[in-house]
Design a protein around this motif. Structure first.
Motif, PDB file in Angstrom:
ATOM      1  N   PRO A  26       0.827  -1.199   0.000  1.00  0.00           N
ATOM      2  CA  PRO A  26       0.000   0.000   0.000  1.00  0.00           C
ATOM      3  C   PRO A  26       0.868   1.259   0.000  1.00  0.00           C
ATOM      4  O   PRO A  26       1.979   1.261   0.513  1.00  0.00           O
ATOM      5  CB  PRO A  26      -0.805  -0.106   1.297  1.00  0.00           C
ATOM      6  N   VAL A  27       0.333   2.300  -0.614  1.00  0.00           N
ATOM      7  CA  VAL A  27       1.054   3.580  -0.656  1.00  0.00           C
ATOM      8  C   VAL A  27       0.525   4.455   0.471  1.00  0.00           C
ATOM      9  O   VAL A  27      -0.669   4.746   0.532  1.00  0.00           O
ATOM     10  CB  VAL A  27       0.862   4.274  -2.018  1.00  0.00           C
ATOM     11  N   ALA A  56      -3.790   5.635   3.344  1.00  0.00           N
ATOM     12  CA  ALA A  56      -3.131   4.471   2.769  1.00  0.00           C
ATOM     13  C   ALA A  56      -4.036   3.883   1.700  1.00  0.00           C
ATOM     14  O   ALA A  56      -5.210   3.622   1.931  1.00  0.00           O
ATOM     15  CB  ALA A  56      -2.862   3.429   3.851  1.00  0.00           C
ATOM     16  N   VAL A  57      -3.480   3.720   0.507  1.00  0.00           N
ATOM     17  CA  VAL A  57      -4.252   3.157  -0.609  1.00  0.00           C
ATOM     18  C   VAL A  57      -3.492   1.975  -1.184  1.00  0.00           C
ATOM     19  O   VAL A  57      -2.296   2.059  -1.442  1.00  0.00           O
ATOM     20  CB  VAL A  57      -4.496   4.220  -1.709  1.00  0.00           C
ATOM     21  N   ASP A  58      -4.194   0.871  -1.356  1.00  0.00           N
ATOM     22  CA  ASP A  58      -3.596  -0.321  -1.941  1.00  0.00           C
ATOM     23  C   ASP A  58      -4.200  -0.565  -3.311  1.00  0.00           C
ATOM     24  O   ASP A  58      -5.401  -0.389  -3.505  1.00  0.00           O
ATOM     25  CB  ASP A  58      -3.842  -1.529  -1.036  1.00  0.00           C
ATOM     26  N   GLN A  59      -3.361  -0.957  -4.265  1.00  0.00           N
ATOM     27  CA  GLN A  59      -3.834  -1.179  -5.636  1.00  0.00           C
ATOM     28  C   GLN A  59      -4.954  -2.200  -5.693  1.00  0.00           C
ATOM     29  O   GLN A  59      -5.898  -2.068  -6.455  1.00  0.00           O
ATOM     30  CB  GLN A  59      -2.671  -1.634  -6.521  1.00  0.00           C
ATOM     31  N   GLN A 117       1.628   3.516   9.321  1.00  0.00           N
ATOM     32  CA  GLN A 117       1.876   2.231   8.696  1.00  0.00           C
ATOM     33  C   GLN A 117       0.563   1.606   8.259  1.00  0.00           C
ATOM     34  O   GLN A 117      -0.442   1.686   8.961  1.00  0.00           O
ATOM     35  CB  GLN A 117       2.560   1.308   9.719  1.00  0.00           C
ATOM     36  N   ALA A 118       0.582   0.980   7.092  1.00  0.00           N
ATOM     37  CA  ALA A 118      -0.598   0.262   6.619  1.00  0.00           C
ATOM     38  C   ALA A 118      -0.171  -1.102   6.106  1.00  0.00           C
ATOM     39  O   ALA A 118       0.916  -1.253   5.568  1.00  0.00           O
ATOM     40  CB  ALA A 118      -1.299   1.042   5.510  1.00  0.00           C
ATOM     41  N   THR A 119      -1.024  -2.083   6.303  1.00  0.00           N
ATOM     42  CA  THR A 119      -0.694  -3.435   5.892  1.00  0.00           C
ATOM     43  C   THR A 119      -1.856  -4.014   5.118  1.00  0.00           C
ATOM     44  O   THR A 119      -2.992  -3.966   5.577  1.00  0.00           O
ATOM     45  CB  THR A 119      -0.409  -4.307   7.135  1.00  0.00           C
ATOM     46  N   ASP A 120      -1.581  -4.535   3.920  1.00  0.00           N
ATOM     47  CA  ASP A 120      -2.657  -5.189   3.178  1.00  0.00           C
ATOM     48  C   ASP A 120      -2.734  -6.659   3.589  1.00  0.00           C
ATOM     49  O   ASP A 120      -2.003  -7.112   4.460  1.00  0.00           O
ATOM     50  CB  ASP A 120      -2.487  -4.987   1.672  1.00  0.00           C
ATOM     51  N   SER A 121      -3.611  -7.424   2.964  1.00  0.00           N
ATOM     52  CA  SER A 121      -3.872  -8.784   3.448  1.00  0.00           C
ATOM     53  C   SER A 121      -2.693  -9.719   3.220  1.00  0.00           C
ATOM     54  O   SER A 121      -2.646 -10.810   3.764  1.00  0.00           O
ATOM     55  CB  SER A 121      -5.119  -9.344   2.770  1.00  0.00           C
ATOM     56  N   ARG A 122      -1.732  -9.301   2.386  1.00  0.00           N
ATOM     57  CA  ARG A 122      -0.529 -10.106   2.232  1.00  0.00           C
ATOM     58  C   ARG A 122       0.576  -9.643   3.163  1.00  0.00           C
ATOM     59  O   ARG A 122       1.728  -9.999   3.033  1.00  0.00           O
ATOM     60  CB  ARG A 122      -0.042 -10.077   0.780  1.00  0.00           C
ATOM     61  N   ALA A 123       0.198  -8.811   4.115  1.00  0.00           N
ATOM     62  CA  ALA A 123       1.108  -8.366   5.163  1.00  0.00           C
ATOM     63  C   ALA A 123       2.297  -7.574   4.625  1.00  0.00           C
ATOM     64  O   ALA A 123       3.388  -7.659   5.123  1.00  0.00           O
ATOM     65  CB  ALA A 123       1.600  -9.536   6.001  1.00  0.00           C
ATOM     66  N   ILE A 124       2.043  -6.814   3.563  1.00  0.00           N
ATOM     67  CA  ILE A 124       3.094  -5.912   3.072  1.00  0.00           C
ATOM     68  C   ILE A 124       2.850  -4.551   3.676  1.00  0.00           C
ATOM     69  O   ILE A 124       1.817  -3.941   3.425  1.00  0.00           O
ATOM     70  CB  ILE A 124       3.070  -5.842   1.535  1.00  0.00           C
TER      71      ILE A 124
END
Ligand SMILES: [Ca+2]
Ligand SMILES: [Ca+2]
Ligand SMILES: [Ca+2]
Length: 131
Positions: A26-27, A56-59, A117-124
């Motif tokens: 995520p950005v 935080a925005v994730d593609q 900090q932001a984390t998507d479902s793949r823990a990035i």
């Protein structure tokens, strides 16, 4: 459905599975409205809102919630010379973060490090930095 067309324009179809793998973190963008507490007030030990903004925005997953970490280069528990005030960070979250307006009298000034900090479902995770 997967459609395959050959050089003679003959087509055939079959089903297939396309797996989308999210490898893009995520950005996270962030800012503080009050980057320098000293210019607004004296070091009066008050907890001062710094106006922390972060998104935080994730593609793949769109907007994500943002957690906040705060670190200081002076010991929170230490006497600053005219008393001991703790904790130095309260309401630690986007929008509400307040930092204590103080510094050690004998020090070179205090710097707070704010890490949204932001984390998507793949823990990035992503962790830009604001001072
Ligand atoms: Ca992602
Ligand atoms: Ca303190
Ligand atoms: Ca310092």
């Amino acid at each position: 459905v997967l459609r395959v067309i050959d050089g003679f324009a003959q087509a055939d179809e079959d089903t297939t599975t396309v797996k989308v793998v999210d490898t893009t973190p995520p950005v996270v963008t962030c800012s503080v409205a009050t980057p320098d507490l000293n210019t607004t007030t004296q070091t009066n030990h008050n907890l001062t809102s710094v106006g922390l903004a972060a998104t935080a925005v994730d593609q793949c997953e769109g907007a994500l919630s943002t957690s906040v970490g705060v670190f200081g280069d002076e010991n929170d528990e230490e006497d600053t010379g005219d008393g001991k005030y703790s904790p130095d960070a309260k309401n630690v979250a986007v929008g509400s973060l307040r930092l204590r307006n103080e510094r050690k009298g004998s020090g070179d000034g205090r710097v707070y490090l704010i890490v949204p900090q932001a984390t998507d479902s793949r823990a990035i995770g992503a962790s830009p930095v604001v001072r």
